[in-house]
Design a protein around this motif. Structure first.
Motif, mmCIF file in Angstrom:
data_model
loop_
_atom_site.group_PDB
_atom_site.id
_atom_site.type_symbol
_atom_site.label_atom_id
_atom_site.label_comp_id
_atom_site.label_asym_id
_atom_site.label_seq_id
_atom_site.Cartn_x
_atom_site.Cartn_y
_atom_site.Cartn_z
ATOM 1 N N THR A 1 43.681 58.356 40.948
ATOM 2 C CA THR A 1 43.799 59.540 40.090
ATOM 3 C C THR A 1 43.049 59.373 38.775
ATOM 4 O O THR A 1 43.068 60.274 37.942
ATOM 5 N N GLY A 2 42.375 58.253 38.609
ATOM 6 C CA GLY A 2 41.633 58.001 37.375
ATOM 7 C C GLY A 2 40.445 58.936 37.222
ATOM 8 O O GLY A 2 39.918 59.472 38.203
ATOM 9 N N PRO A 3 39.992 59.133 35.991
ATOM 10 C CA PRO A 3 38.848 60.025 35.743
ATOM 11 C C PRO A 3 37.570 59.485 36.383
ATOM 12 O O PRO A 3 37.313 58.285 36.374
ATOM 13 N N GLY A 4 36.807 60.380 36.966
ATOM 14 C CA GLY A 4 35.527 60.026 37.562
ATOM 15 C C GLY A 4 35.607 59.478 38.970
ATOM 16 O O GLY A 4 34.596 59.088 39.543
ATOM 17 N N ILE A 5 36.792 59.447 39.548
ATOM 18 C CA ILE A 5 36.955 58.918 40.893
ATOM 19 C C ILE A 5 37.150 60.085 41.857
ATOM 20 O O ILE A 5 38.065 60.889 41.686
ATOM 21 N N GLU A 6 36.306 60.165 42.872
ATOM 22 C CA GLU A 6 36.399 61.235 43.873
ATOM 23 C C GLU A 6 37.513 60.876 44.856
ATOM 24 O O GLU A 6 37.359 59.970 45.678
ATOM 25 N N SER A 7 38.611 61.586 44.764
ATOM 26 C CA SER A 7 39.804 61.207 45.517
ATOM 27 C C SER A 7 40.298 62.251 46.509
ATOM 28 O O SER A 7 41.281 62.010 47.202
ATOM 29 N N ALA A 8 39.659 63.385 46.599
ATOM 30 C CA ALA A 8 40.174 64.481 47.423
ATOM 31 C C ALA A 8 40.361 64.071 48.887
ATOM 32 O O ALA A 8 41.408 64.347 49.484
ATOM 33 N N GLU A 9 39.370 63.407 49.462
ATOM 34 C CA GLU A 9 39.467 63.019 50.876
ATOM 35 C C GLU A 9 40.623 62.037 51.101
ATOM 36 O O GLU A 9 41.383 62.160 52.063
ATOM 37 N N TYR A 10 40.761 61.090 50.194
ATOM 38 C CA TYR A 10 41.838 60.106 50.287
ATOM 39 C C TYR A 10 43.204 60.802 50.287
ATOM 40 O O TYR A 10 44.056 60.541 51.139
ATOM 41 N N PHE A 11 43.404 61.704 49.334
ATOM 42 C CA PHE A 11 44.697 62.377 49.244
ATOM 43 C C PHE A 11 44.941 63.329 50.408
ATOM 44 O O PHE A 11 46.084 63.515 50.823
ATOM 45 N N ARG A 12 43.887 63.920 50.960
ATOM 46 C CA ARG A 12 44.065 64.753 52.165
ATOM 47 C C ARG A 12 44.653 63.928 53.302
ATOM 48 O O ARG A 12 45.501 64.411 54.061
ATOM 49 N N GLU A 13 44.216 62.684 53.428
ATOM 50 C CA GLU A 13 44.740 61.822 54.496
ATOM 51 C C GLU A 13 46.193 61.438 54.235
ATOM 52 O O GLU A 13 47.002 61.399 55.168
ATOM 53 N N LEU A 14 46.542 61.161 52.984
ATOM 54 C CA LEU A 14 47.950 60.879 52.668
ATOM 55 C C LEU A 14 48.810 62.104 52.946
ATOM 56 O O LEU A 14 49.913 61.992 53.505
ATOM 57 N N GLU A 15 48.325 63.270 52.535
ATOM 58 C CA GLU A 15 49.053 64.514 52.787
ATOM 59 C C GLU A 15 49.231 64.736 54.281
ATOM 60 O O GLU A 15 50.309 65.145 54.732
ATOM 61 N N TYR A 16 48.190 64.458 55.047
ATOM 62 C CA TYR A 16 48.275 64.615 56.504
ATOM 63 C C TYR A 16 49.340 63.675 57.067
ATOM 64 O O TYR A 16 50.156 64.080 57.897
#
Length: 182
Positions: free
Chosen positions: A128-143
């Motif tokens: 969740t830090g600034p400048g880190i592209e995390s959307a794909e990672y969190f989509r997998e956790l959400e899944y």
């Protein structure tokens, strides 16, 4: 029919009643995320909640407070669902006791999946830090959270376990590369 029993493992086995309710609310949030656009605030909410569920976090007492925030956040994404007179269940929190309706092998696999997701707490927080592209990672956790609360075959649960594991490996590699630049 006798009630099925199983031996919980890992972080899952150590969850308090309040933490179990928080996990159920995270599953409800994941249900919302499956059909709606979310953002960084949702990622931070998931990361903070997973940290609360982690056995070594020392913040288990925040579970009730975080659960209230997760529910408020969820209904901020889908406000009409908060006042719906005929809930469809698509945004409902999951009652972990409902796992008992599934075959024992499926329950075990869902526990393994839940434990893997909770073990992601430190990685999720760093993502969740600034400048880190995390959307794909969190989509997998959400899944993965979504799968815990839904009726999936054992093969579908294995797939979710693999997806969460792969997401963690990619995230840790990404974090290593990101911080190596400094």
């Amino acid at each position: 029919m006798p009630e099925k029993t199983w031996l919980p493992t890992g972080n899952f086995a150590l969850l308090t009643k309040e933490q179990t309710a928080l996990l159920g609310s995270l599953i409800g949030l994941a249900r919302v995320c499956a059909n709606n656009t979310t953002g960084d605030d949702t990622e931070k909410m998931i990361a903070e909640s997973l940290l609360c569920l982690h056995r070594e976090s020392g913040i288990a007492e925040k579970a009730t407070e975080l659960r209230e925030k997760v529910i408020k956040h969820k209904y901020g994404i889908v406000p009409d669902c908060a006042v719906c007179r005929h809930p469809c269940g698509n945004t409902s929190d999951f009652n972990i006791a409902e796992l008992r309706i599934y075959p024992e092998k499926s329950v075990y696999l869902k526990e393994v999946l839940a434990d893997m997701i909770i073990e992601n707490a430190p990685t999720a927080l760093r993502m969740t830090g600034p400048g880190i592209e995390s959307a794909e990672y969190f989509r997998e956790l959400e899944y993965g959270l979504f799968v815990i609360g839904e009726d999936f075959t054992d093969g579908g649960i294995y797939d979710a376990i693999e997806r969460v594991n792969t997401a963690k490996e990619k995230a840790e590699s990404m974090l290593h590369e990101f911080f190596a630049r400094f």
